[in-house]
Motif scaffolding. Sequence first.
Motif, mmCIF file in Angstrom:
data_model
loop_
_atom_site.group_PDB
_atom_site.id
_atom_site.type_symbol
_atom_site.label_atom_id
_atom_site.label_comp_id
_atom_site.label_asym_id
_atom_site.label_seq_id
_atom_site.Cartn_x
_atom_site.Cartn_y
_atom_site.Cartn_z
ATOM 1 N N ASP A 125 -16.487 -121.465 -43.656
ATOM 2 C CA ASP A 125 -17.403 -122.368 -44.124
ATOM 3 C C ASP A 125 -18.602 -121.263 -44.785
ATOM 4 O OD1 ASP A 125 -19.763 -123.938 -44.744
ATOM 5 O OD2 ASP A 125 -19.549 -124.863 -42.687
ATOM 6 N N GLY A 126 -18.684 -121.400 -46.258
ATOM 7 C CA GLY A 126 -19.424 -120.488 -46.764
ATOM 8 C C GLY A 126 -20.049 -121.068 -48.164
ATOM 9 N N ASP A 127 -21.086 -120.564 -48.613
ATOM 10 C CA ASP A 127 -21.803 -120.931 -49.953
ATOM 11 C C ASP A 127 -21.897 -119.748 -50.821
ATOM 12 O OD1 ASP A 127 -23.833 -121.759 -51.801
ATOM 13 O OD2 ASP A 127 -24.392 -123.509 -50.257
ATOM 14 N N VAL A 128 -21.646 -120.065 -52.083
ATOM 15 C CA VAL A 128 -21.873 -119.182 -53.091
ATOM 16 C C VAL A 128 -23.150 -118.349 -53.406
ATOM 17 C CG1 VAL A 128 -22.211 -120.678 -54.965
ATOM 18 C CG2 VAL A 128 -21.027 -118.487 -55.484
ATOM 19 N N ARG A 129 -23.967 -119.288 -52.728
ATOM 20 C CA ARG A 129 -25.560 -118.934 -53.050
ATOM 21 C C ARG A 129 -25.753 -117.745 -51.911
ATOM 22 N NH1 ARG A 129 -27.609 -124.799 -53.267
ATOM 23 N NH2 ARG A 129 -26.176 -124.888 -51.448
ATOM 24 N N LYS A 130 -24.911 -117.445 -50.770
ATOM 25 C CA LYS A 130 -24.963 -116.641 -49.701
ATOM 26 C C LYS A 130 -24.083 -115.580 -49.741
ATOM 27 C CE LYS A 130 -27.567 -119.979 -46.766
ATOM 28 N NZ LYS A 130 -27.420 -120.530 -45.735
ATOM 29 N N PRO A 131 -23.837 -114.719 -50.838
ATOM 30 C CA PRO A 131 -22.546 -114.052 -51.002
ATOM 31 C C PRO A 131 -22.386 -112.870 -49.831
ATOM 32 C CG PRO A 131 -24.444 -113.330 -52.521
ATOM 33 C CD PRO A 131 -24.902 -114.599 -51.844
ATOM 34 N N GLU A 132 -23.640 -112.225 -49.251
ATOM 35 C CA GLU A 132 -23.577 -111.491 -48.060
ATOM 36 C C GLU A 132 -22.892 -111.963 -47.096
ATOM 37 O OE1 GLU A 132 -27.340 -109.901 -47.615
ATOM 38 O OE2 GLU A 132 -27.239 -108.556 -49.307
ATOM 39 N N ASP A 133 -23.185 -113.173 -46.804
ATOM 40 C CA ASP A 133 -22.492 -114.125 -45.785
ATOM 41 C C ASP A 133 -20.924 -114.193 -45.981
ATOM 42 O OD1 ASP A 133 -22.591 -115.888 -43.365
ATOM 43 O OD2 ASP A 133 -22.187 -117.302 -44.758
ATOM 44 N N ILE A 134 -20.765 -114.598 -47.408
ATOM 45 C CA ILE A 134 -19.049 -114.831 -47.738
ATOM 46 C C ILE A 134 -18.517 -113.357 -47.411
ATOM 47 C CG2 ILE A 134 -17.774 -114.984 -49.692
ATOM 48 C CD1 ILE A 134 -19.512 -117.124 -50.660
ATOM 49 N N ARG A 135 -19.215 -112.079 -47.955
ATOM 50 C CA ARG A 135 -18.524 -110.951 -47.676
ATOM 51 C C ARG A 135 -18.230 -110.702 -46.196
ATOM 52 N NH1 ARG A 135 -22.952 -106.896 -47.812
ATOM 53 N NH2 ARG A 135 -23.196 -107.719 -46.128
ATOM 54 N N ASP A 136 -19.088 -111.058 -45.170
ATOM 55 C CA ASP A 136 -19.060 -110.608 -44.006
ATOM 56 C C ASP A 136 -18.048 -111.648 -43.379
ATOM 57 O OD1 ASP A 136 -20.953 -108.864 -44.182
ATOM 58 O OD2 ASP A 136 -22.679 -110.021 -43.333
ATOM 59 N N GLN A 137 -17.970 -112.834 -43.572
ATOM 60 C CA GLN A 137 -17.020 -113.814 -43.093
ATOM 61 C C GLN A 137 -15.648 -113.591 -43.474
ATOM 62 O OE1 GLN A 137 -17.721 -117.987 -42.059
ATOM 63 N NE2 GLN A 137 -19.470 -117.877 -43.016
ATOM 64 N N VAL A 138 -15.600 -113.323 -44.781
ATOM 65 C CA VAL A 138 -14.050 -112.911 -45.127
ATOM 66 C C VAL A 138 -13.567 -111.644 -44.608
ATOM 67 C CG1 VAL A 138 -13.093 -112.079 -47.354
ATOM 68 C CG2 VAL A 138 -14.655 -114.140 -47.420
ATOM 69 N N SER A 139 -14.441 -110.479 -44.365
ATOM 70 C CA SER A 139 -14.096 -109.290 -43.746
ATOM 71 C C SER A 139 -13.470 -109.600 -42.300
ATOM 72 C CB SER A 139 -15.274 -108.480 -43.780
ATOM 73 O OG SER A 139 -15.584 -108.008 -45.133
ATOM 74 N N TRP A 146 -12.290 -105.456 -48.944
ATOM 75 C CA TRP A 146 -13.127 -105.334 -50.092
ATOM 76 C C TRP A 146 -12.960 -104.086 -50.814
ATOM 77 C CZ3 TRP A 146 -14.549 -109.945 -51.984
ATOM 78 C CH2 TRP A 146 -14.956 -110.970 -51.258
ATOM 79 N N ASN A 147 -12.217 -103.158 -50.301
ATOM 80 C CA ASN A 147 -12.130 -101.710 -51.040
ATOM 81 C C ASN A 147 -10.825 -101.740 -51.954
ATOM 82 O OD1 ASN A 147 -14.523 -100.438 -49.829
ATOM 83 N ND2 ASN A 147 -13.421 -100.471 -47.959
#
Length: 254
Positions: A125-139, A146-147
């Motif tokens: 559950d993520g929102d493009v307007r919160k890219p850092e949250d997407i980064r963390d949840q995806v990780s 991401w590397n």
Amino acid sequence: MTTALDAIDVRTPNSARVYDYMLGGKDNFAADREAAEQVLRVFPETRDAVRRNREFLGNAVRRLAEYGIRQFVDIGAGLPTRDNVHEVAHAAAPGARTVYVDNDPLVCVHGRALLANTSTVAMIDGDVRKPEDIRDQVSQTGLVDWNRPVGLLMVAMLQLVEDPYEHVAMLRDLLAPGSHLVISHLSRTQKRAGDTGRLQDIYAQGGVPLFPRGPETIDRFFGDFERVDLDRFIPPHIACRFAQLGWAAVGLKR
């Protein structure tokens, strides 16, 4: 016990469910079908365009897998349907991993149910307007590094966000060299400006703002990424046919 499904408003059109109806899916309600039919009265070619957009997404994933991309992040994934990203990716590269991202509770519930027994796929559950949250949840899924090169997909979703340029730029910055950015977007052209305005009114009735953009404005989402020849992903005559309705491109990070 209250669940995400209990909070779903079946009386108000939902963009994911309208899209599902256009694709011939079954996860939609009367309000969604009525909204879709209103859209079709304004843009009769929309149903075919939606299907061509899905074809473009599948072609892009297949091509990127052939180029060696083994991890995909699909933001604004929408409801599961035929030829989902992970299925196309697995067909081309069995070890490919996919993380779906959406901020719609219905999409997340369906996605998690579909993917419950699939170890190479996750739904967050993520929102493009919160890219850092997407980064963390995806990780945290353990599926995406991401590397390493990523196929970042934002197909037919940025038109639902008022000013996403800074957020998309932050997502671009997360990507390693060799990554690809795939975008399709509702167009605004002078020839169909009146129809596009009516389309915005239809979506507004369901409480969904719509932000069509011109090709040059959409192209800004790619920043300094190198544009990949679009002919590799969609036949030129199809791209030309739907130019008044939609615009798409693929960018490579060097």
